[in-house]
Design a protein around this motif. Structure first.
Motif, short mmCIF file in Angstrom:
data_model
loop_
_atom_site.label_atom_id
_atom_site.label_comp_id
_atom_site.label_asym_id
_atom_site.label_seq_id
_atom_site.Cartn_x
_atom_site.Cartn_y
_atom_site.Cartn_z
N LEU A 178 17.91 5.47 3.38
CA LEU A 178 16.45 5.40 3.39
C LEU A 178 15.91 6.00 4.68
O LEU A 178 16.55 5.90 5.73
N CYS A 179 14.72 6.58 4.59
CA CYS A 179 14.05 7.03 5.81
C CYS A 179 13.56 5.80 6.56
O CYS A 179 13.51 4.70 6.01
N TYR A 180 13.16 6.03 7.78
CA TYR A 180 12.77 4.90 8.62
C TYR A 180 11.58 4.15 8.03
O TYR A 180 11.53 2.93 8.03
N SER A 181 10.60 4.90 7.47
CA SER A 181 9.43 4.23 6.88
C SER A 181 9.83 3.34 5.72
O SER A 181 9.27 2.26 5.53
N CYS A 182 10.77 3.80 4.92
CA CYS A 182 11.17 3.00 3.77
C CYS A 182 11.97 1.78 4.19
O CYS A 182 11.80 0.70 3.61
N ILE A 183 12.85 1.92 5.19
CA ILE A 183 13.57 0.74 5.68
C ILE A 183 12.55 -0.30 6.14
O ILE A 183 12.63 -1.48 5.80
N SER A 239 0.83 -1.21 0.00
CA SER A 239 0.00 0.00 0.00
C SER A 239 0.86 1.25 0.00
O SER A 239 0.62 2.19 -0.76
N ARG A 240 1.86 1.25 0.86
CA ARG A 240 2.70 2.44 0.96
C ARG A 240 3.49 2.65 -0.32
O ARG A 240 3.62 3.78 -0.80
N ALA A 241 4.03 1.56 -0.87
CA ALA A 241 4.84 1.70 -2.08
C ALA A 241 4.01 2.30 -3.21
O ALA A 241 4.48 3.18 -3.93
N GLU A 279 17.78 13.65 1.71
CA GLU A 279 16.51 13.01 1.40
C GLU A 279 16.67 11.51 1.25
O GLU A 279 17.72 11.02 0.86
N CYS A 280 15.58 10.85 1.53
CA CYS A 280 15.50 9.40 1.32
C CYS A 280 15.62 9.12 -0.18
O CYS A 280 14.99 9.78 -0.98
N TRP A 281 16.41 8.13 -0.53
CA TRP A 281 16.60 7.83 -1.95
C TRP A 281 15.36 7.26 -2.61
O TRP A 281 15.21 7.32 -3.82
N PHE A 282 14.51 6.65 -1.80
CA PHE A 282 13.33 6.03 -2.41
C PHE A 282 12.14 6.99 -2.46
O PHE A 282 11.54 7.17 -3.52
N CYS A 283 11.78 7.62 -1.33
CA CYS A 283 10.55 8.42 -1.30
C CYS A 283 10.83 9.92 -1.28
O CYS A 283 9.90 10.71 -1.34
N TYR A 284 12.08 10.32 -1.21
CA TYR A 284 12.48 11.72 -1.24
C TYR A 284 11.96 12.55 -0.07
O TYR A 284 11.87 13.76 -0.17
N SER A 285 11.57 11.88 1.02
CA SER A 285 11.22 12.71 2.18
C SER A 285 12.47 12.90 3.03
O SER A 285 13.50 12.26 2.80
N HIS A 286 12.36 13.81 4.01
CA HIS A 286 13.55 14.15 4.80
C HIS A 286 14.13 12.93 5.50
O HIS A 286 13.40 12.10 6.01
ZN LIG Z 1 11.71 7.07 2.36
#
Ligand SMILES: [Zn+2]
Ligand SMILES: [Zn+2]
Lengths: 145, 513
Positions: free
Chosen positions: B439-444, B235-237, B381-388
């Motif tokens: 990666l940000c924590y959510s992406c990990i 869902s998140r992806a 930024e996170c490499w996957f979602c570009y958030s901080h």
């Molecule tokens: Zn991310």
């Protein structure tokens, strides 16, 4: 026995649960079982609604309405209300996924109900007694941003 | 009344709900008409309701239109570029489209035979807030087995809004080199992949590799989704892909603004769901953000896109009534994607149910989250979602996690990753850094959390060697950025040897025997 005709309309994608038909004209007796029993031969939650293959229940012109009170003996009766209408819609017209329409005796959270263009919260919700010619709209809000 | 969920709680523990409306059945605004709708315990008539929604919409959007706030209290609205509207076909975006069109584009002047406005482009009558408006729809049917295409349905839903450009995208564009090349003008065709373990899921170290496969974008998307470990991750992806496809598109089209149709209710859902998935560090971006990220305020913002959610004060119920009373066509979201699973789906059920009995709590969620400030500094930024990216994340995660490494390769890498042994690899420059530190924590969590139940969402596919990643996942800096805190202090990380480590905790160690 007198009958009441009510116009039911679905919006916001809810019509998809009702054979993709938006507007329905429904005739029901003015007094109905207080426990919302739909018909002796068709218990609530029936997987195969009696009228699944036809569009709508018969209109008065098409023949007599079966009296749901008949044969119920001492069963308690109540004036036709929105709660009974919802049970009726679920048993007779819903074609898929009843959980997206009702939750217990009321609508699923996220469904807006308008009675004659007014929020049903102002009209007593399920206890609103239906009059002949009323228009009742069910709109789903769950289709996201 | 709602149960607090504790089966042994007595009646006094139940939360009493207020009556549905506070005063009489008359409209609280005009006090003349009988009310038609109850909004958070207040009754409005239909005549007063429509302007109320329009005011909320303008109040949330217009302060963000001009590039600089200026000094005038009511500055003339003039955006620096065009407008892109993210359209899902859902209720919120259908209402937003109608509001945007009628407020800013419907009164377009008559055009002459060349299609130019009469009186010239600079005639005051002809100066509009945005140069143009495009509607962007992301087709997600490839992600869902047996789903059907809805792009043409969306295109026809826009027919009643002339002069709007339609930009159809597809979820698999994220894996399409021609799309990426068009967006960035960058002929870099390399695609990165993640190594997968024997179970078909990403390995703990998140090792990057250069892609060796030649999957079509659609197959790459499916292979990517199949390799995600949980329904929540899928869902998140999908949400991240849609969001970034729109961001890149808006930037490419020279938009100064991207507007999204999140209502107050959906905003509350995404806030709670964001925190529940470990995205608290980037929570401010759920309200408002600038794209591309990472520009500090005050820097010349040429070419940047401001992302605004103008319905953030309008509840779903208000959207539904507004759409109904104004005859707005809502095509509906693609059926299967509505059945979102995992944490986002559960959060939505919870918030919608809560809103029914306690209509004010939803705005409380939004107002409370608006006061949150992320702790610590962002380090890129996170490499996957570009958030901080939160500073010190890897250290923190290492401290709180107990991990076992059934994969020998990972153990080896962890044991020997001191800088000293880098000489062992002569091709160090071409080696890719492991993704987990970028990666940000959510992406990990998205890539590595394991579920006891395997996702039934993605179609079973032939197992691939590796997991294709969206085209935007690129090593951004060869050098690790050294985080600098506000007071100029440098944060440098170095790995302690086991001996140093033992010495630093010597006082707390129990004797070996
Ligand atoms: Zn991310
Ligand atoms: Zn009024």
């Amino acid at each position: 026995m007198s009958t009441i005709t009510v116009k039911v309309e679905f919006g916001g994608g809810l019509e998809l649960l009702f054979g993709n038909k938006r507007v329905h004209s429904i005739s029901l007796p003015s007094f109905v079982p207080a426990d919302n029993t739909i018909a002796p031969s068709s218990p609530p939650n029936s997987e195969t609604p009696l009228l699944a293959e036809s569009d709508d229940p018969p209109l008065p012109a098409n023949g007599p309405i079966p009296d749901p009170m008949k044969g119920l003996g001492e069963m308690k009766a109540k004036p036709l209300d929105v709660q009974y209408l919802m049970h009726y819609l679920r048993s007779r017209l819903l074609t898929e996924r009843p959980e997206l329409f009702m939750d217990g005796d009321t609508v699923r959270p996220g469904v807006l109900v308008l009675i004659n263009d007014t929020d049903w919260e102002l009209e007593g919700e399920g206890t609103y007694e239906i009059s002949d010619g009323d228009e009742i709209v069910f709109i789903s809000t769950l289709h996201g941003g | 009344m709602a149960s607090c969920g504790n089966p042994i709680a007595d009646d006094s523990a139940l939360m009493l709900s207020r009556p549905r409306f506070d005063k009489g059945k008359h409209c609280v605004k005009c006090k003349l008409n009988l009310g038609n709708i109850v909004i958070r315990h207040a009754v409005y008539c239909r005549d007063c309701f429509t302007p109320l929604v329009i005011v909320k919409f303008r109040r949330a959007l217009e302060p963000h239109v001009n590039a600089n706030a200026g000094t005038s209290k009511r500055p003339k609205l003039k955006a620096s570029g065009s407008l892109v509207l993210g359209f899902s076909g859902g209720l919120g975006s259908a209402v937003l489209l109608d509001l945007v069109y009628k407020s800013y584009f419907a009164g377009r002047p008559p055009t002459d035979e060349n299609g130019d406005p009469r009186g010239g482009i600079n005639h005051p009558r002809n100066v509009s807030v945005w140069t143009s408006c495009a509607v962007c729809y992301v087709e997600v049917s490839s992600a869902i087995p047996e789903a059907h295409e809805r792009t043409e349905e969306m295109r026809s839903a826009l027919a009643s809004y002339p002069n709007l450009k339609f930009i159809p995208l597809r979820l698999e564009d994220a894996f399409d080199e021609s799309w990426w090349c068009r967006m960035t003008g960058n002929p870099d065709m390399s695609q990165l992949t993640l190594e997968l373990g024997k179970d078909g899921l990403p390995t703990e170290g998140l090792n990057l590799a250069h892609s060796s496969n030649t999957l079509s974008p659609k197959d790459a998307l499916r292979a990517f989704l199949t390799a995600l470990p949980t329904p929540t991750a899928v869902s998140r992806a999908i949400q991240v892909l849609i969001r970034l496809l729109m961001f890149f598109t808006a930037q490419f089209h020279g938009a100064s603004h991207l507007v999204l149709g999140s209502s107050l209710t959906t905003l509350a859902v995404s806030l709670v769901s964001c925190v529940a998935q470990g995205g608290g560090h980037a929570i401010r971006e759920e309200f408002q953000e600038e794209w591309p990220p990472g520009l500090s305020p005050g820097v010349e913002r040429g070419g940047s896109v401001r992302v605004v959610r103008p319905l953030r004060d309008v509840t779903m119920k208000e959207c539904a009534a507004f759409a109904w009373w104004n005859g707005i066509r809502v095509p509906g979201r693609p059926r299967l994607t509505r059945v979102i699973t995992g944490i986002p789906g559960l959060t939505k059920d919870f918030v919608v149910r809560l809103e029914k009995d306690y209509p004010s709590t939803v705005s409380t969620i939004a107002r409370t989250c608006a006061k949150l400030e992320p702790k610590g500094t962002s380090v890129g930024e996170c490499w996957f979602c570009y958030s901080h990216l939160q500073g010190g994340l890897a250290d923190w995660k290492a401290r709180i996690s107990i991990r076992s490494h059934p994969n020998l390769k990972v153990v080896e890498r962890l044991a020997s990753s001191s800088p000293a042994d880098s000489s062992v690899h002569p091709d160090q420059t071409s080696r890719l850094p492991p993704l987990d530190t970028h990666l940000c924590y959510s992406c990990i969590t998205m890539f590595t959390s394991r579920s006891s139940r395997k996702s039934s969402f993605a179609p079973p596919l032939i197992h691939h060697q590796d997991m294709p990643l969206p085209r935007w996942v690129k090593p951004q800096d060869a050098e690790e950025a050294i985080p600098v805190s506000k007071n100029g202090e440098l944060w440098v990380r170095s790995r302690q040897s086991e001996k140093e480590c033992r010495e630093s905790i010597a006082d707390f160690l129990l004797p070996d025997n």
